[in-house]
Design a protein around this motif. Sequence first.
Motif, PDB file in Angstrom:
ATOM      1  N   ASP A  81       0.833  -1.203   0.000  1.00 28.93           N
ATOM      2  CA  ASP A  81       0.000   0.000   0.000  1.00 28.93           C
ATOM      3  C   ASP A  81       0.867   1.253   0.000  1.00 28.93           C
ATOM      4  OD1 ASP A  81      -2.346   1.480   0.002  1.00 28.93           O
ATOM      5  OD2 ASP A  81      -2.538   1.443   2.178  1.00 28.93           O
ATOM      6  N   LEU A  82       1.926   1.232   0.811  1.00 30.61           N
ATOM      7  CA  LEU A  82       2.815   2.384   0.904  1.00 30.61           C
ATOM      8  C   LEU A  82       3.488   2.673  -0.431  1.00 30.61           C
ATOM      9  CD1 LEU A  82       4.227   4.520   2.664  1.00 30.61           C
ATOM     10  CD2 LEU A  82       5.905   2.778   3.284  1.00 30.61           C
ATOM     11  N   TYR A  83       3.877   1.629  -1.157  1.00 29.93           N
ATOM     12  CA  TYR A  83       4.615   1.794  -2.404  1.00 29.93           C
ATOM     13  C   TYR A  83       3.725   1.910  -3.638  1.00 29.93           C
ATOM     14  CZ  TYR A  83       9.346   1.245  -0.571  1.00 29.93           C
ATOM     15  OH  TYR A  83      10.552   1.442   0.079  1.00 29.93           O
ATOM     16  N   THR A  84       2.424   1.777  -3.495  1.00 33.41           N
ATOM     17  CA  THR A  84       1.531   1.868  -4.657  1.00 33.41           C
ATOM     18  C   THR A  84       0.369   2.829  -4.450  1.00 33.41           C
ATOM     19  OG1 THR A  84       0.105   0.027  -3.909  1.00 33.41           O
ATOM     20  CG2 THR A  84       2.021  -0.543  -5.266  1.00 33.41           C
ATOM     21  N   GLY A  85       0.189   3.314  -3.224  1.00 34.61           N
ATOM     22  CA  GLY A  85      -1.017   4.076  -2.914  1.00 34.61           C
ATOM     23  C   GLY A  85      -1.049   5.498  -3.419  1.00 34.61           C
ATOM     24  N   GLY A  86       0.085   6.038  -3.854  1.00 35.62           N
ATOM     25  CA  GLY A  86       0.076   7.405  -4.339  1.00 35.62           C
ATOM     26  C   GLY A  86      -0.155   8.426  -3.237  1.00 35.62           C
ATOM     27  N   TYR A  87       0.327   8.132  -2.038  1.00 33.66           N
ATOM     28  CA  TYR A  87       0.125   9.036  -0.909  1.00 33.66           C
ATOM     29  C   TYR A  87       1.114  10.209  -0.967  1.00 33.66           C
ATOM     30  CZ  TYR A  87      -2.387   5.066   1.076  1.00 33.66           C
ATOM     31  OH  TYR A  87      -3.257   4.031   1.289  1.00 33.66           O
ATOM     32  N   THR A  88       0.742  11.273  -0.308  1.00 33.88           N
ATOM     33  CA  THR A  88       1.676  12.347   0.007  1.00 33.88           C
ATOM     34  C   THR A  88       1.825  12.361   1.516  1.00 33.88           C
ATOM     35  OG1 THR A  88       1.049  13.677  -1.923  1.00 33.88           O
ATOM     36  CG2 THR A  88       2.146  14.813  -0.100  1.00 33.88           C
ATOM     37  N   ILE A  89       3.040  12.087   1.979  1.00 32.70           N
ATOM     38  CA  ILE A  89       3.317  11.979   3.412  1.00 32.70           C
ATOM     39  C   ILE A  89       4.153  13.182   3.825  1.00 32.70           C
ATOM     40  CG2 ILE A  89       4.370  10.578   5.223  1.00 32.70           C
ATOM     41  CD1 ILE A  89       3.967   8.155   3.313  1.00 32.70           C
ATOM     42  N   THR A 115      -2.089  12.340   2.934  1.00 41.29           N
ATOM     43  CA  THR A 115      -3.237  12.452   2.039  1.00 41.29           C
ATOM     44  C   THR A 115      -3.141  11.372   0.973  1.00 41.29           C
ATOM     45  OG1 THR A 115      -2.041  14.092   0.705  1.00 41.29           O
ATOM     46  CG2 THR A 115      -3.546  14.924   2.397  1.00 41.29           C
ATOM     47  N   ASP A 116      -4.298  10.924   0.488  1.00 36.30           N
ATOM     48  CA  ASP A 116      -4.302   9.875  -0.532  1.00 36.30           C
ATOM     49  C   ASP A 116      -4.139  10.470  -1.928  1.00 36.30           C
ATOM     50  OD1 ASP A 116      -6.766  10.907  -1.297  1.00 36.30           O
ATOM     51  OD2 ASP A 116      -7.929   9.276  -0.387  1.00 36.30           O
ATOM     52  N   ARG A 117      -4.280   9.626  -2.947  1.00 34.46           N
ATOM     53  CA  ARG A 117      -4.055  10.061  -4.328  1.00 34.46           C
ATOM     54  C   ARG A 117      -5.051  11.127  -4.777  1.00 34.46           C
ATOM     55  NH1 ARG A 117      -4.184   5.204  -8.048  1.00 34.46           N
ATOM     56  NH2 ARG A 117      -3.162   4.159  -6.309  1.00 34.46           N
ATOM     57  N   ASN A 118      -6.163  11.231  -4.060  1.00 35.56           N
ATOM     58  CA  ASN A 118      -7.176  12.234  -4.386  1.00 35.56           C
ATOM     59  C   ASN A 118      -7.100  13.462  -3.489  1.00 35.56           C
ATOM     60  OD1 ASN A 118      -8.403  10.557  -6.429  1.00 35.56           O
ATOM     61  ND2 ASN A 118      -9.277   9.335  -4.755  1.00 35.56           N
ATOM     62  N   GLY A 119      -6.067  13.521  -2.646  1.00 34.23           N
ATOM     63  CA  GLY A 119      -5.894  14.670  -1.782  1.00 34.23           C
ATOM     64  C   GLY A 119      -6.696  14.624  -0.500  1.00 34.23           C
ATOM     65  N   LYS A 120      -7.334  13.495  -0.215  1.00 34.13           N
ATOM     66  CA  LYS A 120      -8.129  13.377   0.998  1.00 34.13           C
ATOM     67  C   LYS A 120      -7.261  12.910   2.163  1.00 34.13           C
ATOM     68  CE  LYS A 120     -12.445  12.329  -1.450  1.00 34.13           C
ATOM     69  NZ  LYS A 120     -13.546  11.344  -1.626  1.00 34.13           N
ATOM     70  N   PRO A 121      -7.484  13.444   3.367  1.00 32.43           N
ATOM     71  CA  PRO A 121      -6.667  13.057   4.524  1.00 32.43           C
ATOM     72  C   PRO A 121      -6.825  11.580   4.862  1.00 32.43           C
ATOM     73  CG  PRO A 121      -7.900  15.074   4.971  1.00 32.43           C
ATOM     74  CD  PRO A 121      -8.449  14.516   3.697  1.00 32.43           C
ATOM     75  N   VAL A 122      -5.731  10.971   5.280  1.00 34.80           N
ATOM     76  CA  VAL A 122      -5.712   9.572   5.700  1.00 34.80           C
ATOM     77  C   VAL A 122      -5.280   9.521   7.161  1.00 34.80           C
ATOM     78  CG1 VAL A 122      -4.653   7.302   5.363  1.00 34.80           C
ATOM     79  CG2 VAL A 122      -5.163   8.761   3.381  1.00 34.80           C
ATOM     80  N   LYS A 123      -6.053   8.864   7.986  1.00 31.04           N
ATOM     81  CA  LYS A 123      -5.729   8.757   9.401  1.00 31.04           C
ATOM     82  C   LYS A 123      -4.641   7.698   9.603  1.00 31.04           C
ATOM     83  CE  LYS A 123      -7.746   7.885  13.995  1.00 31.04           C
ATOM     84  NZ  LYS A 123      -7.076   9.071  14.576  1.00 31.04           N
ATOM     85  N   VAL A 124      -3.616   8.067  10.337  1.00 31.05           N
ATOM     86  CA  VAL A 124      -2.528   7.144  10.662  1.00 31.05           C
ATOM     87  C   VAL A 124      -2.786   6.574  12.049  1.00 31.05           C
ATOM     88  CG1 VAL A 124      -0.053   6.902  11.035  1.00 31.05           C
ATOM     89  CG2 VAL A 124      -0.899   8.411   9.234  1.00 31.05           C
ATOM     90  N   SER A 125      -2.731   5.268  12.148  1.00 38.01           N
ATOM     91  CA  SER A 125      -2.931   4.612  13.443  1.00 38.01           C
ATOM     92  C   SER A 125      -1.683   4.787  14.298  1.00 38.01           C
ATOM     93  CB  SER A 125      -3.231   3.125  13.234  1.00 38.01           C
ATOM     94  OG  SER A 125      -3.316   2.452  14.464  1.00 38.01           O
ATOM     95  N   GLU A 126      -1.810   5.520  15.399  1.00 41.60           N
ATOM     96  CA  GLU A 126      -0.687   5.761  16.284  1.00 41.60           C
ATOM     97  C   GLU A 126      -1.090   5.474  17.729  1.00 41.60           C
ATOM     98  OE1 GLU A 126       2.052   9.211  14.489  1.00 41.60           O
ATOM     99  OE2 GLU A 126       0.071   9.938  15.043  1.00 41.60           O
TER     100      GLU A 126
END
Length: 716
Positions: free
Chosen positions: A312-320, A576-587
Amino acid sequence: MRKTDGLFKLLGLCLLAGILVAGILFPVVGAAGVASNKASETVDSMSAELANVPPPLVTTITDSAGHPIATLYDQYRIPTASAQINPAMKWALVSVEDKRFYDHHGVDWKGTFRAALSNSTGGDTQGASTLTQQYVKNYLINVIYRNDPVGQQKAQEQSVARKLKEARIAIQLETKMDKDQILTSYLNVVEFSRKVYGVGAAAQTYFDTTADKLTVPQAALLAGMVNNPPFYDPWSHPERATERRNLVLDRMVENQKLAPEDAAKFKTEPLGVVPGGPAKPASNCTGAGPENGFFCQYVQDYLLTNGMTKDDLYTGGYTIRTTMDQNAQHQAKISAEAQVHKTQKNVANTLSLVRPGKDRHEVVALAANRDYGPDASQGQTTYALPSDVSNVTGAGSSYKIFTAASALEQHKVGIYSTIQTPQSYASKVFISGRKPGCPQVARGTWAYCLSNYGEDVYGPSMSLQQALATSPNTGFVILEEQAGMGPVLDMARRLGMRTTMASNAANGGAVDPGNSNVAYRMPQQQYFGPGGVAQAGLGAFTLGVSPTSGLEMANVAATIMSGGVWCPPTPVAGVTDRNGKPVKVSEAACEQAVPEGMANSLAVGMSRDDTDGTSRQAAQSAGWTRPMIGKTGTTQDSGSAAFIGAVPQMAGAAMVFRPDNPVGGLCDGAGNVTPCGDGNMFGGKAPARTWFGAMTQIMNGQPVIPLPPSDPAYEH
């Protein structure tokens, strides 16, 4: 050819045509039977996957200001809209792959029947696939089955059944997507060799341009490659690539999309690809470079530990967006290198910095003298030296923090209380192996004997505050007896040593390289505690003899400076995901690890190391004047050393150790640290100089904030 042969071939063609038509139409006419229903469901399911399974994209990692520092990917792809693709690219592809693309409805019947007859009668294998069908096949191979070799093989096998299924899906797609959508989607999913996918990435990596600026010969080269990317690779096979490009130019002329004289001119041009191969960024943290790579590595490790998969990390198109402060990172790197040369063999000097807080502990820098990278001959490494449990010989007396904290919490002592600090001591609580001069406690067991460093350095007693500054060994082993090993170990975990205490006590054999006893493979929490190698545990824990994470030691200082609130050391500011929507990180949630008054009192107890303690010389040399907490540490034979320090705005830990071969000492001198037999390294030397060197620059211009006052309940 005999007449009977022609007759049989004609009958075969008619029969095959009937099978194809019936197979394609049966979902529409509702053919009865379980087999038909299952086949129809399969086609519907695959059509849904094409619509719902997005193609792999590049994940981008940035610093705290949003500047990119690295890319992670499995397939290098730059999403490109239809308007961003030069029409020449579209016409080149249509001309060579499917000149009737705008006339059919997903299947070219004439070509399909011709190919099916040739394949079924033993002739040359033919494809006759339309661009819509090729899109289906490429999506299955490059997206849905990209990690499934069996699925990829089935998606391109030469069989009537596969063609039939592919044709039905293509027909369905043409009812849901218009021609331009199909063509654009195809150009975004197809491979152009060497993990370059889609025309956007191909334009950039092949020609250092964008898809909208592709020239006709450039477009022709790329269009010609999709038939067999490795075969027509322009770097490996320039002659084949040139011949194929020229064929595409001819097809564009035939399709009336290019004038013959222009085609002739374009054929004389060189391929024009960038030299040496595709100009694409690194696909992992090596792309972050020698300075930022360790931080990138921790971001990846942190996300994988907290629920994200590597795929997921290497294919998801995230901006971290990370918490890395570029100035702090740079200053930390400079200071680490100033003490230990980057190419010095078997010496690592690390600095980890964490911002204290009661709701987050943000990691701002992770640096080492060594560069991050794959070239070991240049001193590079991809081991997570500043963040992982990398220092296998320990952080020395900085672990006395945990003993002091446990004794304070239990009110065994206050920061101004007097503790005993004899020059030598034989503990009958912490038993050990036989040692000359140590009294026997019971049959087969001996006392744990130790002494303070040097002679006549310490008096027989002193305050806990003074002891934290000057670090007498005997005083803290006596405190460890009073507090109890279990509470001391638990305090280390609570204040921040979560991964460290759960790690292997030997961690590669550092405790005893020749011992295969299972005890040396226990988690440290168990190894040093009841049920470990000795019934009452090992008193040496407070002397910091076990594998340690520099980042977790920095986070311990952050916990103390946060009023006793522990938070996970997070490198992530937002995703954020590939569409610019925020993604919650489990911490993990923050915890009040110890009472606030106790943490503040411990901070006051640790406030004299830089003024009249073991780091005084380093602090004075750096011109340090701010209120701070600090604690040095040195292991046996100077095999490793550490300095833990913090001001209210920033906490950090510097450690110097032998990462490749942990046996032996370290010698400090002549602007470098080298491995040696009898070492002269101390926490107040290279580690303290590293910490002060970076922090004086980082804190320059920031307000001077006093330490919190101590709580009277923990003073005496």
